[in-house]
Motif scaffolding. Sequence first.
Motif, PDB file in Angstrom:
ATOM      1  N   ASP A 138       0.823  -1.204   0.000  1.00  0.00           N
ATOM      2  CA  ASP A 138       0.000   0.000   0.000  1.00  0.00           C
ATOM      3  C   ASP A 138       0.863   1.263   0.000  1.00  0.00           C
ATOM      4  OD1 ASP A 138      -2.199  -1.636   0.044  1.00  0.00           O
ATOM      5  OD2 ASP A 138      -2.543  -1.447   2.209  1.00  0.00           O
ATOM      6  N   ALA A 139       1.944   1.236   0.775  1.00  0.00           N
ATOM      7  CA  ALA A 139       2.811   2.413   0.843  1.00  0.00           C
ATOM      8  C   ALA A 139       3.505   2.660  -0.496  1.00  0.00           C
ATOM      9  CB  ALA A 139       3.845   2.230   1.947  1.00  0.00           C
ATOM     10  N   LYS A 140       3.896   1.600  -1.171  1.00  0.00           N
ATOM     11  CA  LYS A 140       4.509   1.768  -2.488  1.00  0.00           C
ATOM     12  C   LYS A 140       3.497   2.322  -3.491  1.00  0.00           C
ATOM     13  CE  LYS A 140       7.953  -1.925  -2.030  1.00  0.00           C
ATOM     14  NZ  LYS A 140       8.400  -3.255  -2.517  1.00  0.00           N
ATOM     15  N   LYS A 185       3.321  17.883  -4.613  1.00  0.00           N
ATOM     16  CA  LYS A 185       4.746  17.637  -4.307  1.00  0.00           C
ATOM     17  C   LYS A 185       4.932  17.295  -2.839  1.00  0.00           C
ATOM     18  CE  LYS A 185       9.101  17.497  -5.389  1.00  0.00           C
ATOM     19  NZ  LYS A 185       9.604  16.388  -6.230  1.00  0.00           N
ATOM     20  N   VAL A 186       4.196  17.959  -1.960  1.00  0.00           N
ATOM     21  CA  VAL A 186       4.263  17.650  -0.522  1.00  0.00           C
ATOM     22  C   VAL A 186       3.786  16.228  -0.274  1.00  0.00           C
ATOM     23  CG1 VAL A 186       3.290  18.204   1.725  1.00  0.00           C
ATOM     24  CG2 VAL A 186       4.089  20.045   0.234  1.00  0.00           C
ATOM     25  N   LYS A 187       2.701  15.823  -0.952  1.00  0.00           N
ATOM     26  CA  LYS A 187       2.195  14.462  -0.778  1.00  0.00           C
ATOM     27  C   LYS A 187       3.197  13.417  -1.283  1.00  0.00           C
ATOM     28  CE  LYS A 187      -2.697  15.691  -0.986  1.00  0.00           C
ATOM     29  NZ  LYS A 187      -3.974  15.530  -1.743  1.00  0.00           N
ATOM     30  N   GLU A 188       3.878  13.727  -2.375  1.00  0.00           N
ATOM     31  CA  GLU A 188       4.902  12.803  -2.892  1.00  0.00           C
ATOM     32  C   GLU A 188       6.061  12.655  -1.890  1.00  0.00           C
ATOM     33  OE1 GLU A 188       8.063  12.366  -6.608  1.00  0.00           O
ATOM     34  OE2 GLU A 188       6.858  14.171  -6.372  1.00  0.00           O
ATOM     35  N   ASP A 189       6.497  13.767  -1.326  1.00  0.00           N
ATOM     36  CA  ASP A 189       7.603  13.709  -0.348  1.00  0.00           C
ATOM     37  C   ASP A 189       7.175  12.949   0.898  1.00  0.00           C
ATOM     38  OD1 ASP A 189       9.146  15.163  -2.084  1.00  0.00           O
ATOM     39  OD2 ASP A 189       8.750  17.100  -1.096  1.00  0.00           O
ATOM     40  N   ALA A 190       5.914  13.110   1.321  1.00  0.00           N
ATOM     41  CA  ALA A 190       5.428  12.381   2.496  1.00  0.00           C
ATOM     42  C   ALA A 190       5.382  10.889   2.231  1.00  0.00           C
ATOM     43  CB  ALA A 190       4.043  12.913   2.889  1.00  0.00           C
ATOM     44  N   ALA A 191       4.934  10.491   1.029  1.00  0.00           N
ATOM     45  CA  ALA A 191       4.909   9.068   0.679  1.00  0.00           C
ATOM     46  C   ALA A 191       6.314   8.497   0.609  1.00  0.00           C
ATOM     47  CB  ALA A 191       4.174   8.901  -0.658  1.00  0.00           C
ATOM     48  N   ARG A 192       7.287   9.292   0.142  1.00  0.00           N
ATOM     49  CA  ARG A 192       8.687   8.835   0.093  1.00  0.00           C
ATOM     50  C   ARG A 192       9.232   8.627   1.509  1.00  0.00           C
ATOM     51  NH1 ARG A 192      12.977   9.401  -3.561  1.00  0.00           N
ATOM     52  NH2 ARG A 192      11.614  10.576  -4.986  1.00  0.00           N
ATOM     53  N   ARG A 193       8.963   9.569   2.390  1.00  0.00           N
ATOM     54  CA  ARG A 193       9.452   9.445   3.770  1.00  0.00           C
ATOM     55  C   ARG A 193       8.841   8.232   4.466  1.00  0.00           C
ATOM     56  NH1 ARG A 193       8.918  15.111   3.602  1.00  0.00           N
ATOM     57  NH2 ARG A 193       6.858  14.983   4.597  1.00  0.00           N
ATOM     58  N   GLU A 204      16.117   1.650  -3.645  1.00  0.00           N
ATOM     59  CA  GLU A 204      14.900   0.853  -3.845  1.00  0.00           C
ATOM     60  C   GLU A 204      13.716   1.735  -4.210  1.00  0.00           C
ATOM     61  OE1 GLU A 204      15.316  -3.017  -0.955  1.00  0.00           O
ATOM     62  OE2 GLU A 204      15.078  -1.058   0.032  1.00  0.00           O
ATOM     63  N   ILE A 205      13.639   2.900  -3.616  1.00  0.00           N
ATOM     64  CA  ILE A 205      12.534   3.813  -3.930  1.00  0.00           C
ATOM     65  C   ILE A 205      12.658   4.310  -5.373  1.00  0.00           C
ATOM     66  CG2 ILE A 205      11.501   6.035  -3.338  1.00  0.00           C
ATOM     67  CD1 ILE A 205      12.301   5.507  -0.432  1.00  0.00           C
ATOM     68  N   GLN A 206      13.872   4.626  -5.797  1.00  0.00           N
ATOM     69  CA  GLN A 206      14.056   5.098  -7.175  1.00  0.00           C
ATOM     70  C   GLN A 206      13.701   4.011  -8.194  1.00  0.00           C
ATOM     71  OE1 GLN A 206      14.719   8.074  -8.242  1.00  0.00           O
ATOM     72  NE2 GLN A 206      15.092   9.033  -6.245  1.00  0.00           N
ATOM     73  N   ALA A 207      13.881   2.727  -7.800  1.00  0.00           N
ATOM     74  CA  ALA A 207      13.611   1.629  -8.739  1.00  0.00           C
ATOM     75  C   ALA A 207      12.154   1.187  -8.741  1.00  0.00           C
ATOM     76  CB  ALA A 207      14.505   0.439  -8.395  1.00  0.00           C
ATOM     77  N   LEU A 208      11.301   1.767  -7.909  1.00  0.00           N
ATOM     78  CA  LEU A 208       9.901   1.338  -7.819  1.00  0.00           C
ATOM     79  C   LEU A 208       9.124   1.479  -9.139  1.00  0.00           C
ATOM     80  CD1 LEU A 208       8.686   2.489  -4.288  1.00  0.00           C
ATOM     81  CD2 LEU A 208       9.033   0.160  -5.126  1.00  0.00           C
ATOM     82  N   PRO A 209       9.294   2.551  -9.925  1.00  0.00           N
ATOM     83  CA  PRO A 209       8.510   2.657 -11.164  1.00  0.00           C
ATOM     84  C   PRO A 209       8.757   1.496 -12.132  1.00  0.00           C
ATOM     85  CG  PRO A 209       9.435   4.785 -10.591  1.00  0.00           C
ATOM     86  CD  PRO A 209      10.049   3.784  -9.653  1.00  0.00           C
ATOM     87  N   ASN A 210       9.927   0.840 -12.019  1.00  0.00           N
ATOM     88  CA  ASN A 210      10.237  -0.276 -12.926  1.00  0.00           C
ATOM     89  C   ASN A 210       9.983  -1.644 -12.290  1.00  0.00           C
ATOM     90  OD1 ASN A 210      11.188   1.615 -14.853  1.00  0.00           O
ATOM     91  ND2 ASN A 210      13.187   1.672 -13.801  1.00  0.00           N
TER      92      ASN A 210
END
Length: 409
Positions: A138-140, A185-193, A204-210
Amino acid sequence: MSRLLIPVLLALAGGVLIATWWPGAPDAVRTMLAGARGAAAPAKPEPHAAAGPEPERSGLVKLTDDQVGKAGIRTDGVGGGNLSRHLHVPGTIVPNANLTARIAVKTTGTVVELRKGLGDKVAKGEVVALLDSREIADAKGEYLAARVSAALQKTLYERDKELWDRRISSEQQYLRSQASYQDLKVKEDAARRKLTFLGLSQAEIQALPNQPEAQFERQEIRSPLGGKVVERRVDLGAAVGRDNLETELYSVVDLSTVWVDLAVSPGDLPLVREGQTVAVRAEATGGAARGRIVIIVPVLDQATRAARVVAELANPDETWRPGSFVGAEIVISDKPVRVLIPASAIQTLEGRPNVFVRVAAGFEARPLKLGRSDDAAVEVTEGLEPGEAVAVANTFTLKSELGKAAAED
């Protein structure tokens, strides 16, 4: 004429007999009679007494090199050194608390793979377990959705900004587009944190789209420290996470250095300081090493009323195992001296300290004036010079031989 000569000869013979057989006669009579005898016959010169052997030096024990070797007498050269005082305390080997890590999970899930067992080596950042977690999936998903929305709104914002700069669109449209982009953008940063808090690395976070959606539930658990696994807390298929479930999977310890927990009495604590050298010895194995005090805990142990002092010990070969009992010597003073000899070299003769100095004929007892001492050595202030050789082992044999010679004399 012959009548007069006969008494003279009788007197002369009597005088000779008295001088020879009566030594206690008065000196005057002996002189007179000896003179009379000398007048009758020339005195013969008395023979000189034969010269006897020179007296031996006092304190000399004559031994050949062969006798010295058979007696086990060992010699060593006199020189300078450091005079040290030691404090003997018991200790226990424990892991270095700064090199200990617990590998835990931060989300609920199920263990699907355990890649390490007890005693296995682990590198820093190595994957040690795999976890299936709905929370992670869910977090991803939330992060990817926020990322896409923010990217789309960024495009719209840049377009509206360009139109506003050209005065084609209204300022209100531009400001609304800017606010929407900042919000997403704030929501994206919160999901990343949130993903970072759950244990995902930036790579691992950078590789999630693939990443395929089927692997969204999969989480890799990595070790934060290199070392060895000393404890495994869960089994395959176990549920882990919050809500009274186990969160720790492994305990990892780097044993390249270990700590020695020392129990020091309050009376000896003022003598102990951080940085002092500690000699550690394991009675069971005979191993020995040296370390330094790094921590002095200010609070006494409630049960033993002893102070906890921690020394750090290098352990590159991992020979020092946590849990082992050891004996430790804390060097509480270390002072250089000019002449230092082992305490085993000293023998007491006639109430004075002596050493046996190696000479050509054997060993010679020499009295000393001593200074300070430590557990194994004594400072010599008078009686020895650096470079002289003295007996340091089996010196009691030399003392016995010297006593025999004195008794025979």
